[in-house]
Enzyme design. Structure first.
Site, PDB file in Angstrom:
ATOM      1  N   GLU A  38     -35.693 -33.960   7.686  1.00 22.06           N
ATOM      2  CA  GLU A  38     -35.357 -34.449   6.352  1.00 22.06           C
ATOM      3  C   GLU A  38     -34.347 -35.596   6.411  1.00 22.06           C
ATOM      4  O   GLU A  38     -34.449 -36.556   5.658  1.00 22.06           O
ATOM      5  CB  GLU A  38     -34.831 -33.309   5.475  1.00 22.06           C
ATOM      6  CG  GLU A  38     -35.899 -32.317   5.050  1.00 22.06           C
ATOM      7  CD  GLU A  38     -37.009 -32.957   4.218  1.00 22.06           C
ATOM      8  OE1 GLU A  38     -36.772 -34.011   3.600  1.00 22.06           O
ATOM      9  OE2 GLU A  38     -38.117 -32.413   4.201  1.00 22.06           O
ATOM     10  N   TYR A 121     -30.812 -33.109  -2.537  1.00 25.30           N
ATOM     11  CA  TYR A 121     -32.192 -33.135  -2.068  1.00 25.30           C
ATOM     12  C   TYR A 121     -32.331 -32.380  -0.738  1.00 25.30           C
ATOM     13  O   TYR A 121     -33.167 -31.480  -0.606  1.00 25.30           O
ATOM     14  CB  TYR A 121     -32.704 -34.579  -1.909  1.00 25.30           C
ATOM     15  CG  TYR A 121     -33.980 -34.587  -1.118  1.00 25.30           C
ATOM     16  CD1 TYR A 121     -35.186 -34.290  -1.725  1.00 25.30           C
ATOM     17  CD2 TYR A 121     -33.966 -34.796   0.263  1.00 25.30           C
ATOM     18  CE1 TYR A 121     -36.360 -34.203  -0.990  1.00 25.30           C
ATOM     19  CE2 TYR A 121     -35.128 -34.705   1.009  1.00 25.30           C
ATOM     20  CZ  TYR A 121     -36.320 -34.412   0.379  1.00 25.30           C
ATOM     21  OH  TYR A 121     -37.453 -34.310   1.113  1.00 25.30           O
ATOM     22  N   ASP A 139     -37.473 -35.730  -4.719  1.00 31.10           N
ATOM     23  CA  ASP A 139     -37.202 -37.046  -4.128  1.00 31.10           C
ATOM     24  C   ASP A 139     -37.830 -38.117  -5.018  1.00 31.10           C
ATOM     25  O   ASP A 139     -38.340 -37.820  -6.111  1.00 31.10           O
ATOM     26  CB  ASP A 139     -37.717 -37.109  -2.681  1.00 31.10           C
ATOM     27  CG  ASP A 139     -39.242 -37.125  -2.611  1.00 31.10           C
ATOM     28  OD1 ASP A 139     -39.895 -36.889  -3.657  1.00 31.10           O
ATOM     29  OD2 ASP A 139     -39.780 -37.402  -1.524  1.00 31.10           O
TER      30      ASP A 139
END
Ligand code: SF4
Length: 291
Positions: A38, A121, A139
């Site tokens: 990520e 996020y 996102d």
């Protein structure tokens, strides 16, 4: 607004047939590996991330492994992914996980958000994709999908506090499907409901899309500017770091002067790399990656 019932399930069904086979989505990938993916994916395309992620996980399979690495090692391993401060932040995250969580990645969103460099996020992405918790993961792609599909707007506009609740409201009630829904919405935004020219003809929810039903209205405001790279400070910083990555030890200033003609811009970029902790200056005036 039209009812959104069933939209989340439709996206999960589509994802189950259309998802890309990405290495960090395979069975057995642990929350640490998800966290690394990520962070790498935040500003870098999948194709560039995949080989670096694979090497990174083979070398540092657990937070304690990365925590023991030197900053120079992680900056080198980051390669050409760009925005290299992420490499240092990831190492800081590994140190915090080792010190505060005995080397494990917590499942709790608040505990994740308390880690250095982990925002809203990333925390939810790790909780959802790494720990199997149903969490809204929002996102840019997801915000665009929701703006079009639910609100009938061409663009998402600026982030709002309601983004998380908008996405949570679309999630199926089944826990496992709710978890897959979060990645399904991201995948739709990455593959079908893309920024410039959405591929509505192959979209699994095209018949219920508020934007299409409204006649595909144009975006409000001026057109988005395309970010250029050539000539930017990002490019110069990358070239300076390339020299230091390739060197076995400290290099003289002259070796850096050779990579960019504009002395003012070059100096500004070198100063910013020093300020970011990505470069150090030795006592005799040479430059090197941080020890
Ligand atoms: S129909 Fe088109 S605009 Fe609507 S969600 Fe699908 S791809 Fe996006």
């Amino acid at each position: 607004m039209e009812s959104t019932a069933g939209l989340g399930d439709a996206l999960v069904d589509w994802y189950d047939t259309a998802a890309r086979d990405l290495p960090w989505r395979r069975p057995g990938v642990d929350p640490w590996a998800v966290l690394v993916s990520e962070v790498m994916l935040q500003q870098t395309p999948v194709a560039r991330v995949a080989p670096v992620w694979t090497e990174w996980m083979a070398r540092w399979p657990a937070p304690a492994d990365l925590a023991a690495a030197s900053p120079a090692e992680v900056i080198r391993a980051w390669g050409k992914l760009g925005y290299p401060r992420r490499a240092l932040r990831l190492r800081e995250t590994a140190v915090a996980l080792t010190e505060r969580h005995a080397g494990a990645v917590p499942a709790d969103v608040a505990a994740l958000e308390a880690l250095p460099g982990v925002g809203t996020y990333t925390a939810r992405a790790v909780a959802c994709f790494g720990h199997g918790q149903p969490q809204p993961v929002v996102d840019t792609n997801v915000r665009r999908v929701v703006a079009r599909l639910v609100h009938g707007r061409a663009e998402a506009g600026t982030a709002r506090a309601s983004d998380l609740t908008d996405v949570a409201a679309l999630a199926p009630t089944d826990r496992d499907r709710a978890c897959r829904f979060s990645v399904a919405a991201m995948e739709l935004g990455a593959l079908v409901c893309v920024a410039r020219t959405p591929r509505c003809a192959v979209c699994p929810v095209r018949d219920r899309c508020a934007w299409r039903l409204a006649g595909c209205p144009s975006a409000d405001g001026p057109p988005r500017r395309v970010q250029r790279f050539a000539g930017t400070d990002r490019q110069v910083r990358g070239r300076l770091l390339d020299v230091l990555r390739a060197a076995d030890g400290p290099v003289p200033a002259g070796a850096l002067d050779a990579v960019w003609d504009d002395a003012v811009q070059r100096s500004r970029c070198l100063d910013s790399l020093l300020a970011d902790g990505l470069v150090e200056q030795t006592g005799d005036g040479r430059f090197t990656l941080p020890a």
